[in-house]
Design a protein around this motif. Structure first.
Motif, short mmCIF file in Angstrom:
data_model
loop_
_atom_site.label_atom_id
_atom_site.label_comp_id
_atom_site.label_asym_id
_atom_site.label_seq_id
_atom_site.Cartn_x
_atom_site.Cartn_y
_atom_site.Cartn_z
N GLU A 1 -70.80 -60.85 -122.26
CA GLU A 1 -71.61 -59.67 -121.89
C GLU A 1 -72.37 -59.86 -120.63
OE1 GLU A 1 -74.26 -59.95 -125.31
OE2 GLU A 1 -72.78 -59.26 -126.50
N GLU A 2 -72.58 -60.99 -120.04
CA GLU A 2 -73.21 -61.38 -118.85
C GLU A 2 -72.35 -61.16 -117.80
OE1 GLU A 2 -76.38 -61.25 -118.27
OE2 GLU A 2 -76.76 -60.81 -120.23
N GLY A 3 -71.11 -61.15 -117.91
CA GLY A 3 -70.07 -61.05 -116.74
C GLY A 3 -69.95 -62.46 -116.21
N PHE B 1 -71.16 -65.04 -122.58
CA PHE B 1 -70.57 -65.20 -121.24
C PHE B 1 -69.69 -63.89 -120.88
CE2 PHE B 1 -69.81 -69.45 -119.01
CZ PHE B 1 -70.99 -70.07 -119.71
#
Ligand code: FES
Ligand code: FES
Lengths: 767, 158
Positions: B94-96, B92
């Motif tokens: 890292e993927e924004g 969550f």
């Protein structure tokens, strides 16, 4: 110039706390011996209060205070001061607060509510704004003419029109005479709700001897609320302390006072801390985006040049003005569309009715005005047999053009957005028909102003170890402001991004900021933060010169290091300089104050050479598929190309575009607050008011256009609000493209689409 | 009327006396002080209050505390261990996938219950798995990506 931190998608500085559950929101505030409040809201949209009997409630064990309008006979409202905290004899909408209760627990407070007896004389509510505008309509506010109001509100005394905004440019009547073609259209937008997931909650700790009040709340403009409270309770601003940490989504719905006046009154009544938490149903009834009605008339020459546009809008603002007049006015800045039109006339009426109170919703009327004008553009293109892209391309505002408000366009991003979005959605050929399904593509543009005038101030504290803390009153409500501010400081001072800490808002300690709305923070607070960082830099140079023993002019600052021109091999870190200067302990304090330029409008013509410090631009394009047997619509693809000025954090920018797109799809296709004929909301919950779920998510291509805003921090400007506006008309125009049917009244539900298909069978034959 | 219950929350055994009619959400937040579990609606419609009970994602606002007697509960506070984020939390980040964050604890727990049950879900299964967790900020795009990514990470770790 290459930057190290700005322009990079660094992880948000609030994200770890948010994935671990550590992030604190107003509903999480607990104070020892905190009591619990409840409000009794009116069950009627229009009534007179004959009698309130609170005696039984007062005698219930565990009840600490029961208050009514008699106990706090104050009004509030910073746009128009028209709103009582608790009703004074008159009920103007369902959901009007009548009685406030404080008890040892929520359960007891609830029980006490049921013991209150109120005698009402129910009246026929005024629910139609057009009826309300008639000369013989009864008045919601007989005293409108004597109410205090701000400078950009134009009330018409002895009517229900709480503001009439006018824009006059050129001469539309002459221009219509000379036009080769004239087109007219009528459009409407429905009542919807913000549906932020965090409900509205506030905790107040007030002392009725010193009149000191501390409030923790979900507000997104704490300084505005502080001022409203100060004026309502006649308490100096400094005695009121507003604290806001993380806000769980706002979209404008948490701007201006919500329950802060009530929780303050409850806490003052018992001189103890009180928590007031609204249920979801109460939130739905407290604030909405009101319905809008639009009539547009456009004159064009044969070659497609637009020469005149006349617009009349009616904003159904509900029982109290809230920020309705600002919505009506700001929509006027947008309503003519981002086009070069020499003759424009706009009249925007903001009208009281006995409906739910309309507040700001991601764009202050811009979403609704864009819905109308961009739908109208495609209708014109169809009638004139011009490609909608070409019609826009021909008339679009360019650098140096004068817009409808009289301001010269300084940015260049709009045309790039238009081209990029249209190219992206047209990359592949579409199959126009497959079985019972028809496909189409549509587009829509937006231009939007921000708030003016406004003030932002920032303080940076640089500690002796070289780490920095920013004190700012920009509230973090999900948009990523705290991250962007930290990036600006890290870039400017050459410090590691991870070592910049950003405060929450606390009006006792964090400096003034007008509001976290209008997509103004990156630009306005960003500039204030930049100035504060430069102030730190300036001070560093002075103390470095002293410490190194050289002249200040010999020093240069590069990426966090101070260099001396005469000693090229040597450099000094910020930490070294600061710790040497202070010895063991100390902080350097940098201050930044930013007041963007703007020029007040002429009240009769709306003209100003600078109504807004910057304009935001965007274009969206949609590809849809409609099943003509069922009316079911599928948004296959949505492209959002918006001008960021520059993207300080590209990931944050994309988050704004993606989130807005799905919000826009819900707003366009199914969301609607429904009232019955008595003015009572029939769907005030997430079960009956459907917002998009993961099942509804669609493919979204976000395109970041970077036109470099000349006075923006690192070239940046705002993006959050305009991101929502073009989604609706882009989808609507794609439906028009697929079915040759123009739908003008939101929401475009499956039933509405199917009914339109049935009605227009012959038109569809040719598709 | 109070009733004694005994349950496990995030691996710790808890004995408590609770009112028969309080919800598990209220017990978790008000009695246990675990504020990571959020209340968005109180009527079972938004998923902000999601916790895991014996492996299943459950909306704790419509679940009585007394029903949790003898059960094992995981809240968001139980996910990261020894200062390390759980792979779903990490994805969550890292993927924004996070904006205001109010829906996030509930969504992460729904995702965990899903991945514990189905280690390689399709996109459709992911969407179904979090369909009860409303998010008004993100459009779900990055949330879905993050769950996909964490499924891969978790599979590899096996
Ligand atoms: S708070 Fe439980 S589902 Fe909304
Ligand atoms: S991140 Fe705001 S509701 Fe999901």
């Amino acid at each position: 110039m290459a930057y190290r931190v700005v322009g990079r998608s660094v992880a948000r500085n609030d994200v770890i706390d948010k994935v671990t559950g550590r992030a604190k929101y107003a509903p999480d505030v607990v104070i020892p011996h905190m009591l619990h409040g409840k409000i009794l809201f009116s069950p009627y949209a229009s009534a007179r209060i004959i009698n309130i009997d609170t005696s039984l409630a007062k005698s219930l064990l565990g009840v600490r205070a029961v208050i009514t309008g008699k106990d706090v006979p104050y009004t509030y409202g910073s746009v128009i001061k028209d709103r009582p905290i608790f009703a004074q004899d008159v009920v103007r909408y369902q959901g009007e607060p009548i009685v406030g209760i404080v008890a040892d627990s929520e359960v007891i407070a609830e029980e006490a509510l049921n013991l209150i007896k109120i005698e009402y004389e129910e009246k026929e509510p005024i629910l139609d704004p057009f009826e309300a505008m008639k000369a013989d309509s009864s008045l919601l506010h007989a005293d409108l003419g004597s109410y205090q109001h701000n400078k950009i509100t134009y009330p018409e005394a002895e009517t229900n029109i709480c503001s009439h905004y006018k824009l006059r440019k050129g001469n539309v009547d002459d221009a219509f005479e000379k036009s080769d073609y004239i087109f007219e259209g009528e459009f409407s937008s429905q009542m919807i709700q913000h549906a932020f997931i965090e409900p509205i909650v506030a905790v107040a700790d007030a002392d009725n001897v010193t009149k000191r009040i501390t409030i923790w709340s979900t507000a997104c403009n704490p300084f505005v609320i502080r001022k409203e409270l100060s004026s309502a309770f006649n308490i100096p601003m400094g005695k009121i302390r507003m604290i806001v940490n993380n806000v769980g989504g706002s979209f404008g719905g948490k701007a201006y006072s919500k329950i802060e006046p009530h929780v303050a009154a409850l806490s003052l009544a018992c001189s103890a801390p009180v928590r007031l938490a609204l249920t979801r149903e109460e939130v739905f009834n407290l604030i909405v985006r009101g319905p809008g009605h639009f009539k547009i008339k456009t004159g064009l020459m044969k070659d497609g040049t637009i020469v005149a546009r006349k617009i009349e809008t009616v904003w159904d603002t509900g029982a109290y003005a809230e920020c309705g007049p600002v919505i009506a006015r700001n929509s006027g800045h947008t309503a003519a569309g981002p086009y070069r039109i020499p003759n424009v006339k706009i009249d925007a009426y903001c009208v009281y009715t006995n409906k739910n109170i309309a507040g700001a919703f991601r764009g202050y009327g811009v979403q609704e005005a864009t819905w109308a004008v961009e739908s109208h553009m495609d209708d014109i293109a169809r009638e004139m047999d011009i490609d909608p892209y070409d019609l826009r391309k021909k008339n679009i505002l360019h650098y140096g053009d004068e817009g409808a408000t009289g301001q010269i366009v300084e940015g260049t991003g709009l045309e790039q957005c238009l081209d990029a979005a249209w190219e992206a959605v047209n990359r592949k050929e579409i199959k126009r028909k497959s079985g019972s399904k028809l496909m189409g593509r549509g587009m829509a543009c937006v231009h939007k102003a921000t708030l003016a005038p406004s003030v932002s101030s920032a303080i940076i504290k640089l500690s002796e170890d070289g780490t920095a803390t920013l004190l700012t009153s920009t509230t973090e409500q999900g948009q990523g402001a705290t991250t962007v501010m930290a990036q600006i400081i890290a870039e400017e001072l050459g410090l590691p991004y991870e070592e910049i800490y950003v405060s929450g808002t606390d009006t006792d300690y964090t400096p003034y900021d007008t509001t976290t709305t209008a997509s103004r923070s990156t630009f306005s607070m960003g500039n204030a933060v930049l100035l504060a960082a430069r102030d730190i830099k300036e001070q560093l140079m002075i103390i470095a010169a002293e410490y190194i023993g050289v002249d200040k002019d010999e020093l240069t600052f590069e990426f966090g290091k101070i260099k001396v021109s005469s000693q090229p091999e040597k450099s000094y870190t910020i930490k070294e300089i600061v710790s040497k200067y202070y010895g063991l302990n100390g902080t350097l304090i940098g201050r930044g104050l930013y007041r963007p330029d703007s020029v007040p409008e002429d009240s009769e013509t709306g003209q100003s050479t600078k109504i807004t410090p910057f304009w935001m631009y965007g274009t969206q394009a949609a590809e849809v598929e409609i099943d003509i047997e069922t009316g079911e619509i599928n948004v296959l693809k949505l492209v959002a190309a918006h001008d960021m000025g520059s993207a300080i954090n590209p990931m944050n920018c994309r988050q704004q575009l993606e989130g807005a797109a799905l919000q826009g799809i819900g707003n366009t296709l199914y969301e609607e607050i429904k009232l019955n004929d008595k003015g009572i909301t029939v769907n005030p919950n997430f079960h009956d008011y459907k917002i998009p779920t993961a099942m509804d998510s669609v493919e979204i291509e976000s395109i970041l256009i970077e036109s470099q805003q000349k006075d923006g921090p690192y070239g940046a400007k705002g993006v959050g609000e305009p991101a929502l506006a073009p989604t609706g008309p882009a989808i609507r125009n794609a439906i028009l493209d697929a079915l040759n049917i123009g739908l003008n009244h939101l929401p475009l539900t499956q039933e509405k689409i199917l009914a339109a298909i049935e009605e227009n069978k012959e038109k569809l034959e040719g598709c | 009327m109070k009733k004694s219950i005994s349950l496990t929350i995030n691996g710790t055994k808890v004995d408590a006396e609770v009112d028969q009619n309080i919800t598990l959400l209220s017990f978790i937040r008000d009695e246990m002080g675990l504020m990571g579990t959020k209340e968005g609606c109180g009527t079972g419609d938004c998923g902000a209050c999601t916790v895991i009970i014996d492996g299943l994602a459950v909306k704790s606002c419509i679940y009585l505390a007394v029903e949790a007697d003898g059960k094992e509960i995981t809240t968001i506070e139980g996910l990261s261990i020894d200062g390390e984020l759980h792979p779903i939390q990490q994805a969550f980040v890292e993927e924004g996938a996070v904006q205001c964050g109010f829906c996030i604890p509930g969504t992460i727990l729904s995702a965990k219950a899903l991945l514990d049950e189905n280690e390689d879900p399709t996109e459709e299964e992911i969407k179904k798995g979090i369909a009860g967790n409303l998010c008004r900020c993100t459009g779900y795009v990055r949330i879905i990506k993050a769950i996909k990514k964490s499924a891969k990470v978790l599979q590899k770790a096996k």
